[in-house]
Design a protein around this motif. Structure first.
Motif, PDB file in Angstrom:
ATOM      1  N   ARG A  28       0.847  -1.191   0.000  1.00  0.00           N
ATOM      2  CA  ARG A  28       0.000   0.000   0.000  1.00  0.00           C
ATOM      3  C   ARG A  28       0.881   1.239   0.000  1.00  0.00           C
ATOM      4  O   ARG A  28       2.010   1.159   0.470  1.00  0.00           O
ATOM      5  CB  ARG A  28      -0.928   0.015   1.214  1.00  0.00           C
ATOM      6  CG  ARG A  28      -0.162   0.179   2.555  1.00  0.00           C
ATOM      7  CD  ARG A  28      -1.050  -0.167   3.724  1.00  0.00           C
ATOM      8  NE  ARG A  28      -0.407   0.149   4.977  1.00  0.00           N
ATOM      9  CZ  ARG A  28       0.507  -0.634   5.581  1.00  0.00           C
ATOM     10  NH1 ARG A  28       0.886  -1.770   5.014  1.00  0.00           N
ATOM     11  NH2 ARG A  28       1.029  -0.264   6.743  1.00  0.00           N
ATOM     12  N   PRO A  29       0.379   2.379  -0.510  1.00  0.00           N
ATOM     13  CA  PRO A  29      -0.634   2.513  -1.565  1.00  0.00           C
ATOM     14  C   PRO A  29       0.044   2.346  -2.919  1.00  0.00           C
ATOM     15  O   PRO A  29       1.269   2.258  -2.984  1.00  0.00           O
ATOM     16  CB  PRO A  29      -1.126   3.945  -1.367  1.00  0.00           C
ATOM     17  CG  PRO A  29       0.091   4.681  -0.887  1.00  0.00           C
ATOM     18  CD  PRO A  29       0.846   3.692  -0.050  1.00  0.00           C
ATOM     19  N   GLY A  30      -0.736   2.336  -3.990  1.00  0.00           N
ATOM     20  CA  GLY A  30      -0.144   2.201  -5.316  1.00  0.00           C
ATOM     21  C   GLY A  30      -1.154   1.748  -6.344  1.00  0.00           C
ATOM     22  O   GLY A  30      -2.361   1.732  -6.096  1.00  0.00           O
ATOM     23  N   LEU A  31      -0.656   1.361  -7.506  1.00  0.00           N
ATOM     24  CA  LEU A  31      -1.518   0.836  -8.560  1.00  0.00           C
ATOM     25  C   LEU A  31      -1.931  -0.591  -8.189  1.00  0.00           C
ATOM     26  O   LEU A  31      -1.062  -1.419  -7.868  1.00  0.00           O
ATOM     27  CB  LEU A  31      -0.777   0.825  -9.895  1.00  0.00           C
ATOM     28  CG  LEU A  31      -0.282   2.185 -10.412  1.00  0.00           C
ATOM     29  CD1 LEU A  31       0.505   1.996 -11.711  1.00  0.00           C
ATOM     30  CD2 LEU A  31      -1.436   3.143 -10.616  1.00  0.00           C
ATOM     31  N   PRO A  32      -3.218  -0.912  -8.212  1.00  0.00           N
ATOM     32  CA  PRO A  32      -3.669  -2.232  -7.758  1.00  0.00           C
ATOM     33  C   PRO A  32      -2.957  -3.404  -8.433  1.00  0.00           C
ATOM     34  O   PRO A  32      -2.502  -4.343  -7.758  1.00  0.00           O
ATOM     35  CB  PRO A  32      -5.166  -2.225  -8.095  1.00  0.00           C
ATOM     36  CG  PRO A  32      -5.544  -0.790  -8.111  1.00  0.00           C
ATOM     37  CD  PRO A  32      -4.332  -0.056  -8.633  1.00  0.00           C
ATOM     38  N   ASP A  55      -2.399 -13.891   4.987  1.00  0.00           N
ATOM     39  CA  ASP A  55      -3.629 -13.279   4.491  1.00  0.00           C
ATOM     40  C   ASP A  55      -3.383 -11.852   4.027  1.00  0.00           C
ATOM     41  O   ASP A  55      -4.339 -11.158   3.640  1.00  0.00           O
ATOM     42  CB  ASP A  55      -4.696 -13.267   5.590  1.00  0.00           C
ATOM     43  CG  ASP A  55      -5.189 -14.675   5.933  1.00  0.00           C
ATOM     44  OD1 ASP A  55      -5.218 -15.512   5.012  1.00  0.00           O
ATOM     45  OD2 ASP A  55      -5.520 -14.913   7.107  1.00  0.00           O
ATOM     46  N   LEU A  56      -2.139 -11.421   4.088  1.00  0.00           N
ATOM     47  CA  LEU A  56      -1.780 -10.058   3.686  1.00  0.00           C
ATOM     48  C   LEU A  56      -2.369  -9.727   2.314  1.00  0.00           C
ATOM     49  O   LEU A  56      -2.229 -10.477   1.373  1.00  0.00           O
ATOM     50  CB  LEU A  56      -0.255  -9.905   3.644  1.00  0.00           C
ATOM     51  CG  LEU A  56       0.283  -8.534   3.216  1.00  0.00           C
ATOM     52  CD1 LEU A  56       0.022  -7.501   4.305  1.00  0.00           C
ATOM     53  CD2 LEU A  56       1.773  -8.614   2.907  1.00  0.00           C
ATOM     54  N   ASP A  57      -2.997  -8.564   2.236  1.00  0.00           N
ATOM     55  CA  ASP A  57      -3.612  -8.132   0.982  1.00  0.00           C
ATOM     56  C   ASP A  57      -3.153  -6.712   0.678  1.00  0.00           C
ATOM     57  O   ASP A  57      -2.548  -6.035   1.517  1.00  0.00           O
ATOM     58  CB  ASP A  57      -5.132  -8.180   1.081  1.00  0.00           C
ATOM     59  CG  ASP A  57      -5.814  -8.293  -0.279  1.00  0.00           C
ATOM     60  OD1 ASP A  57      -5.121  -8.163  -1.318  1.00  0.00           O
ATOM     61  OD2 ASP A  57      -7.054  -8.494  -0.307  1.00  0.00           O
ATOM     62  N   ILE A  58      -3.444  -6.244  -0.515  1.00  0.00           N
ATOM     63  CA  ILE A  58      -3.098  -4.881  -0.881  1.00  0.00           C
ATOM     64  C   ILE A  58      -4.131  -3.910  -0.317  1.00  0.00           C
ATOM     65  O   ILE A  58      -5.277  -4.282  -0.058  1.00  0.00           O
ATOM     66  CB  ILE A  58      -2.988  -4.700  -2.410  1.00  0.00           C
ATOM     67  CG1 ILE A  58      -4.347  -4.869  -3.077  1.00  0.00           C
ATOM     68  CG2 ILE A  58      -1.955  -5.666  -2.986  1.00  0.00           C
ATOM     69  CD1 ILE A  58      -4.385  -4.466  -4.530  1.00  0.00           C
ATOM     70  N   THR A  59      -3.713  -2.670  -0.108  1.00  0.00           N
ATOM     71  CA  THR A  59      -4.607  -1.597   0.334  1.00  0.00           C
ATOM     72  C   THR A  59      -4.304  -0.381  -0.533  1.00  0.00           C
ATOM     73  O   THR A  59      -3.157   0.032  -0.645  1.00  0.00           O
ATOM     74  CB  THR A  59      -4.369  -1.234   1.801  1.00  0.00           C
ATOM     75  OG1 THR A  59      -4.530  -2.412   2.600  1.00  0.00           O
ATOM     76  CG2 THR A  59      -5.365  -0.191   2.265  1.00  0.00           C
ATOM     77  N   LEU A  60      -5.314   0.175  -1.146  1.00  0.00           N
ATOM     78  CA  LEU A  60      -5.122   1.284  -2.057  1.00  0.00           C
ATOM     79  C   LEU A  60      -5.061   2.596  -1.288  1.00  0.00           C
ATOM     80  O   LEU A  60      -4.421   3.524  -1.726  1.00  0.00           O
ATOM     81  CB  LEU A  60      -6.244   1.329  -3.091  1.00  0.00           C
ATOM     82  CG  LEU A  60      -6.454   0.039  -3.906  1.00  0.00           C
ATOM     83  CD1 LEU A  60      -7.558   0.250  -4.920  1.00  0.00           C
ATOM     84  CD2 LEU A  60      -5.171  -0.378  -4.587  1.00  0.00           C
TER      85      LEU A  60
END
Length: 341
Positions: A85-89, A336-341
C-alpha cells in the motif's frame, strides 16, 4: 559476516520493480531495480496495465539477479518485506503475490510495508538522521509533510488536496512537448535561465498548511494559451521558440520551490523542537530544489538530509530498511496479507 536474519525488500507499487537485501548488522548489502521509464515515455506517463504486465514478466528475473550477483542465497533471508500500500492495484498485486509465494515456499516471515513509510525513512539508508525531524515527500504520486519522531512513529502534518508536485512537472512538460519524465528536463531548462522567476505563477494555498498543484498546472496552461503557444482545440503546443520553454520551466521550478519552503516554514513555526529536515521521493533528485531547501535549513540552524538519486525513486532498499526495523519490533503479517489502495 553473519548470514542470518537478512531482509528481502520488494517494491512494485507503480512501474518500478525493485529488490534489496538488508542485514541488521551490516546495513544494505545489495539492491537492484528494473525501470520502465523507456516503456512509458511515449505515452507521457505510466500506463497501469503495461506496468503490471511488465512487472509480472520481470519480477522473477530480478529475484534471481539479486542472489546471482551477491554471495548470499535465499536461505540467508529470514523475512520478506513487500510494499502492499498505496499504489496501482495491479502492480501491488504482482509484488505481494510474489512475496507471499517465495516466503511460503521458503518458510520465511512476511511483512507488508507502506510505500510512503519507505520513502519517509529512505534517508536513513545513507545518513544518521536525528529525531524528531520534518520529512517532505514529493513525487509524481504524493506530496506531503510529516513529523517523524521515531522509527514507525510519524504523523501527517499536511498533504496535497489535489495533484502532486511531480505530476505538475510531468503534465506541464507534456503541454510543451517535452519528454517524460518531466522533472529532469524542466530542471535542465530552468538552469539555462539561472532559475529566474519570469512569470510569477500562483503559489496556491499560500498561508495554509496544505499543498495544491492543480491550480498551478491550470495557470501555466492558460498562460501558454494567452501567449498563443498552446491551442486548446487541437491540444497542441504550437510555439517553436526554445526560449519560452526555458522561461516557463524556470518560473515553474521557482514557484514549486517557494511552495515547499513556505510549508516547511509554517510547520517549523508549530513544531519548534525539530532537529532536521529530510527531502525524499522522486522530486528530491532535483538538485535545484534540494540545494535551496538545504540552504533554507542551514539558515534556520537545522540539519538537512536527502537520499542519493538512486534512492529517491521507488526502490527495494527503502522497503528492506523499513522491514528490518519492523522485524526488530516483531511486527510481522500473516499470509492473508492483501493490498490496500
Amino acid at each position: 559476516m553473519s548470514r542470518q536474519n537478512l531482509v528481502l525488500g520488494i517494491e512494485t507499487s507503480c512501474d518500478e520493480t525493485g529488490m534489496a537485501l538488508y542485514c541488521p548488522k551490516e546495513g544494505l548489502l545489495t539492491h537492484t531495480l528494473f525501470s520502465q521509464i523507456d516503456l512509458h515515455a511515449c505515452y507521457g506517463g505510466v500506463i497501469p496495465e503495461l506496468a503490471s504486465r511488465t512487472q509480472l514478466e520481470k519480477i522473477h528475473l530480478i529475484f534471481q539477479e539479486i542472489f546471482n550477483h551477491s554471495s548470499f542465497s535465499f536461505q540467508d533471508v529470514k523475512t520478506v518485506a513487500v510494499t502492499n500500500r498505496p499504489g496501482l492495484p495491479g502492480s501491488l498485486l504482482v509484488g505481494v503475490s510474489f512475496a507471499k509465494a517465495v516466503a511460503w515456499a521458503g518458510q520465511k516471515k512476511l511483512i507488508g510495508i507502506n510505500h510512503l513509510e519507505g520513502h519517509i525513512f529512505s534517508s536513513f539508508l545513507e545518513h544518521n538522521v536525528p529525531f524528531p525531524h520534518l520529512c517532505l515527500t514529493a513525487s509524481g504520486g504524493h506530496t506531503s509533510l510529516y513529523l517523524v519522531e521515531d522509527f514507525s512513529v510519524f504523523s501527517l502534518i499536511c498533504t496535497t488536496k489535489d495533484d502532486a508536485a511531480g505530476e505538475a512537472f510531468d503534465k506541464i512538460a507534456k503541454l510543451m512537448n517535452l519528454p517524460y519524465p518531466g522533472g529532469p528536463v524542466i530542471e535542465k531548462m530552468g538552469a539555462e535561465k539561472d532559475f529566474y522567476d519570469f512569470y510569477a505563477y500562483p503559489r496556491c494555498t499560500a498561508g495554509a498548511l496544505e499543498f495544491s498543484f492543480s491550480g498551478l498546472k491550470t495557470a501555466v496552461l492558460y498562460h501558454l494559451v494567452k501567449l498563443g503557444a498552446y491551442d486548446l482545440k487541437t491540444k497542441q503546443f504550437c510555439q517553436t521558440e526554445h526560449d519560452l520553454k526555458q522561461q516557463v520551466a524556470s518560473s515553474l521550478l521557482v514557484c514549486i520551490k517557494d511552495i515547499f519552503l513556505e510549508k516547511i516554514g509554517l510547520a517549523l513555526a508549530v513544531h519548534k523542537h525539530i532537529k532536521a529536515v529530510t527531502f525524499v521521493g522522486g522530486c528530491a533528485a532535483n538538485t535545484y530544489l534540494k540545494k535551496t531547501i538545504e540552504a533554507f535549513c542551514i539558515n534556520k540552524g537545522l540539519q538537512f538530509f536527502a537520499p542519493s538519486p538512486k534512492f529517491c525513486t521507488d526502490n527495494g532498499a527503502m522497503i528492506a530498511f523499513v522491514g528490518n526495523y519492523k522485524v526488530a519490533k516483531g511486527q510481522f503479517d500473516s499470509f492473508d496479507l492483501d493490498i490496500t489502495l
